[in-house]
Design a protein around this motif. Structure first.
Motif, mmCIF file in Angstrom:
data_model
loop_
_atom_site.group_PDB
_atom_site.id
_atom_site.type_symbol
_atom_site.label_atom_id
_atom_site.label_comp_id
_atom_site.label_asym_id
_atom_site.label_seq_id
_atom_site.Cartn_x
_atom_site.Cartn_y
_atom_site.Cartn_z
ATOM 1 N N SER B 39 -27.099 -28.671 -17.297
ATOM 2 C CA SER B 39 -27.274 -28.586 -18.750
ATOM 3 C C SER B 39 -26.317 -30.102 -19.271
ATOM 4 O O SER B 39 -25.113 -30.259 -18.286
ATOM 5 C CB SER B 39 -26.398 -27.332 -19.257
ATOM 6 N N ALA B 41 -24.228 -30.630 -21.446
ATOM 7 C CA ALA B 41 -22.818 -30.321 -21.949
ATOM 8 C C ALA B 41 -21.982 -30.181 -20.679
ATOM 9 O O ALA B 41 -20.974 -31.197 -20.358
ATOM 10 C CB ALA B 41 -22.578 -29.300 -22.722
ATOM 11 N N THR B 42 -22.337 -29.568 -19.432
ATOM 12 C CA THR B 42 -21.621 -29.376 -18.379
ATOM 13 C C THR B 42 -21.279 -31.036 -17.543
ATOM 14 O O THR B 42 -20.301 -31.203 -17.082
ATOM 15 C CB THR B 42 -22.230 -28.519 -17.188
ATOM 16 N N TRP B 44 -21.638 -33.725 -18.772
ATOM 17 C CA TRP B 44 -20.616 -34.781 -19.460
ATOM 18 C C TRP B 44 -19.407 -34.480 -19.206
ATOM 19 O O TRP B 44 -18.585 -35.144 -19.122
ATOM 20 C CB TRP B 44 -21.250 -34.755 -21.121
ATOM 21 N N VAL B 45 -19.089 -33.120 -19.347
ATOM 22 C CA VAL B 45 -17.652 -32.642 -18.963
ATOM 23 C C VAL B 45 -17.125 -33.254 -17.705
ATOM 24 O O VAL B 45 -16.026 -34.039 -17.670
ATOM 25 C CB VAL B 45 -17.565 -31.085 -19.158
ATOM 26 N N VAL B 46 -17.891 -33.160 -16.725
ATOM 27 C CA VAL B 46 -17.570 -33.509 -15.332
ATOM 28 C C VAL B 46 -17.614 -35.172 -15.128
ATOM 29 O O VAL B 46 -16.786 -35.724 -14.584
ATOM 30 C CB VAL B 46 -18.899 -33.186 -14.273
ATOM 31 N N GLU B 47 -18.571 -35.697 -15.943
ATOM 32 C CA GLU B 47 -18.602 -37.169 -15.934
ATOM 33 C C GLU B 47 -17.338 -37.740 -16.610
ATOM 34 O O GLU B 47 -16.641 -38.672 -15.960
ATOM 35 C CB GLU B 47 -19.632 -37.663 -16.568
ATOM 36 N N VAL B 48 -17.030 -37.126 -17.763
ATOM 37 C CA VAL B 48 -15.932 -37.672 -18.548
ATOM 38 C C VAL B 48 -14.497 -37.234 -17.749
ATOM 39 O O VAL B 48 -13.666 -38.320 -17.706
ATOM 40 C CB VAL B 48 -15.552 -36.982 -19.856
ATOM 41 N N ALA B 49 -14.354 -36.168 -16.818
ATOM 42 C CA ALA B 49 -13.256 -35.994 -16.104
ATOM 43 C C ALA B 49 -13.090 -36.961 -14.960
ATOM 44 O O ALA B 49 -12.065 -37.486 -14.553
ATOM 45 C CB ALA B 49 -13.560 -34.575 -15.596
ATOM 46 N N VAL B 75 -17.922 -44.422 -20.789
ATOM 47 C CA VAL B 75 -19.301 -43.740 -21.278
ATOM 48 C C VAL B 75 -20.249 -44.626 -22.004
ATOM 49 O O VAL B 75 -21.483 -44.552 -21.703
ATOM 50 C CB VAL B 75 -18.700 -42.585 -22.357
ATOM 51 N N SER B 115 -23.634 -43.094 -13.610
ATOM 52 C CA SER B 115 -22.092 -42.778 -13.670
ATOM 53 C C SER B 115 -21.476 -43.802 -12.585
ATOM 54 O O SER B 115 -20.494 -44.366 -12.841
ATOM 55 C CB SER B 115 -21.693 -41.312 -13.303
#
Lengths: 200, 317
Positions: B39, B41-42, B44-49, B75, B115
């Protein structure tokens, strides 16, 4: 180089106190001489100017505990710190087994410490020795004075290898025997290691 | 633009960007299995972290705004790579729908690729991210810690409790080599790490003027207090720290001092401009951030490895 006399069951090692002029090398030796049992030390030989500057070197023979039946003797030397006496410093380093680098903690001596440390490396190299193979420790002396640099900074400039280091007030004896013990432990361990490897 | 950001940095960024787009495009053309779809959202969260961690690791002491700026930059680079790859995919496969192309560059493979390359592209730019200002509270930290170490050392040394008497009548405790050394172990490295910090420290005007010949003092000296702070850039100080001597050109010092407090050395002598002036180390070091004096982790040479049982003694009286 350390000598081992199997007939007499004696080990003899050479420790050199190195550092800039007036940093307290002779004071270290004098304190050791004054606070060692007379039957475990010889006479201290010192050749100094009237201004208490070491002219040639100081020498103090010392006997430590018996180790595995061997009498362990240490010959303690200092070098003259003044820049002009480099040939004497080099001479004293011949056959060295361990070095105590005495560092003057005062701010105004910071640069001299660095220069003396580099001089030590150069003089060791002239005999094919290096600080990677020669045990040494750093003693931050004169910690009782008001204008001293923090240990973190001294560590940064003269001890980037982060070998064992100690604070000292040699004139009062603080850290003097601790430094000597620390280097002697490492010198003997190094000797033992070389013996096992068949190098010494 | 900082001097650390060179033409080579820009070139490596350009090369990485092109490689990122090409590789992302190639991977996007491979049909991925359904279980590889994750998904948005998941992901993106991982990438931002990951981006946040990378920025923090690259630039210790970064300010919050710098950190956020860094993540935003990463990003942005990541989006540019993915979007460009999607545009390329549309052209390569004659797709009509850009959203579909974008979805195909957003599956796991292209995501990881874009990434990773975003990190590579952004790496040279990390130098531009602002650091935290040097806190006043940090000043004197070293002096305090040194005082604490000194007192404990002196107390422990009292009466030489750490020595073993040999051949005498009394026996004193064996000195514990573990307790006393300020640092143990050793390292083969002799080099100091290159610390990259922005910012300035402040030195009192009078301390700086004391270092220059009085004939160069300007007429406005009296207008400023003795402790008037003069900012001195860290990038001048840090490379010289290991020398235990911080020297600057008279000309550079002239530029830092308040106007009118120092006559230009050029007025009197061209050679004088290049003459070196020593800055007071004792006022500089206590103001430095802790990371400025960080050393690489020690890796002990063979002689430094000593067992606790190897304790030696000397005979004392």
């Amino acid at each position: 180089m350390a000598s081992i006399n199997y007939a007499l069951k004696e080990i003899s090692c050479k420790i050199v106190y190195y550092g800039p002029g007036m940093c307290g090398k002779t004071t270290n030796l004098q304190y050791i001489h004054q606070h060692t049992a007379p039957d475990k030390r010889g006479n201290m030989v010192s050749l100094a100017t009237p201004g208490e500057r070491t002219l040639f070197f100081d020498f103090l023979p010392l006997e430590a505990a018996e180790i595995h039946g061997f009498r362990t003797k240490f010959q303690l030397y200092t070098v003259p710190g003044q820049v002009m006496y480099n040939s004497t410093r080099k001479l004293v380093l011949r056959g060295v087994d361990g070095v105590i680098f005495v560092c003057d903690s005062q701010w105004e001596k910071a640069r001299e410490n660095v220069e003396s440390f580099r001089n030590l490396i150069d003089n060791l190299a002239s005999y094919g020795y290096s600080l990677e193979t020669t045990p040494y420790i750093v003693q931050y002396n004169k910690r009782d004075l008001p204008n001293i640099a923090p240990v973190e900074y001294l560590q940064y400039v003269v001890n980037p290898r982060q070998v064992p280091s100690l604070e000292a007030i040699a004139i009062e004896g603080g850290g003097v025997f601790e430094s000597l013990n620390t280097i002697c432990v490492r010198v003997l361990a190094n000797l033992s290691r070389k013996q096992k490897a068949g190098v010494a | 633009m900082r001097k650390d950001f060179t033409a080579i940095s820009a070139f490596s960024m350009a090369i990485s960007s092109v490689a990122a787009v090409v590789l992302c495009l190639q991977i996007a053309q491979i049909k991925s299995a359904p279980e590889w779809q994750i998904s948005g959202a998941t992901a993106w969260v991982v990438e931002v972290a990951i981006f946040g961690t990378a920025i923090y690791a690259w630039r210790r002491g970064i300010s919050l705004s710098g950190w956020i700026l860094g993540i935003a930059g990463l990003v942005l680079v990541r989006l540019i790579v993915a979007t460009t790859a999607a545009a390329g995919l549309m052209m390569a496969q004659n797709l009509r729908d850009f959203t579909e192309a974008l979805n195909r560059t957003s599956t796991l493979g292209p995501r990881i690729c874009s990434s990773l390359f975003a990190l590579m592209v952004f790496y040279p730019l990390r130098l531009l991210l602002p650091l935290k200002a040097v806190r006043k509270a940090d000043r004197g930290r070293f002096a305090r810690s040194a005082a604490a170490m000194g007192s404990s050392s002196a107390a422990a040394a009292e009466g030489d409790p750490a020595l073993l008497l040999v051949g005498g009548t009394e026996t004193i405790a064996v000195w514990d080599t573990r307790a006393r050394p300020a640092a143990a172990g050793g390292a083969d490295r002799t080099s100091h790490p290159v610390v990259d910090l922005d910012g300035t420290i402040e030195l009192p005007l009078r301390a700086l003027l004391a270092q220059i010949p009085s004939d160069l003092w300007g007429e406005s000296v009296s207008e400023y207090g003795e402790s008037h702070p003069v900012p001195v850039p860290l990038d001048v100080i840090l490379p010289q720290l290991k020398e235990a001597r911080i020297a600057v050109r008279l000309g550079a010092l002239h530029d830092w001092l308040p106007p009118g407090t120092m006559r230009s050395p050029l007025e009197s002598d061209l050679e004088r401009e290049a003459a070196l002036v020593l800055l007071p180390l004792e006022l500089i070091v206590p103001q430095l951030p802790p990371e400025a004096l960080e050393l690489p982790p020690p890796s002990p040479p063979s002689w430094a490895r000593v067992h606790d049982s190897d304790a030696v003694l000397f005979a004392t009286i």
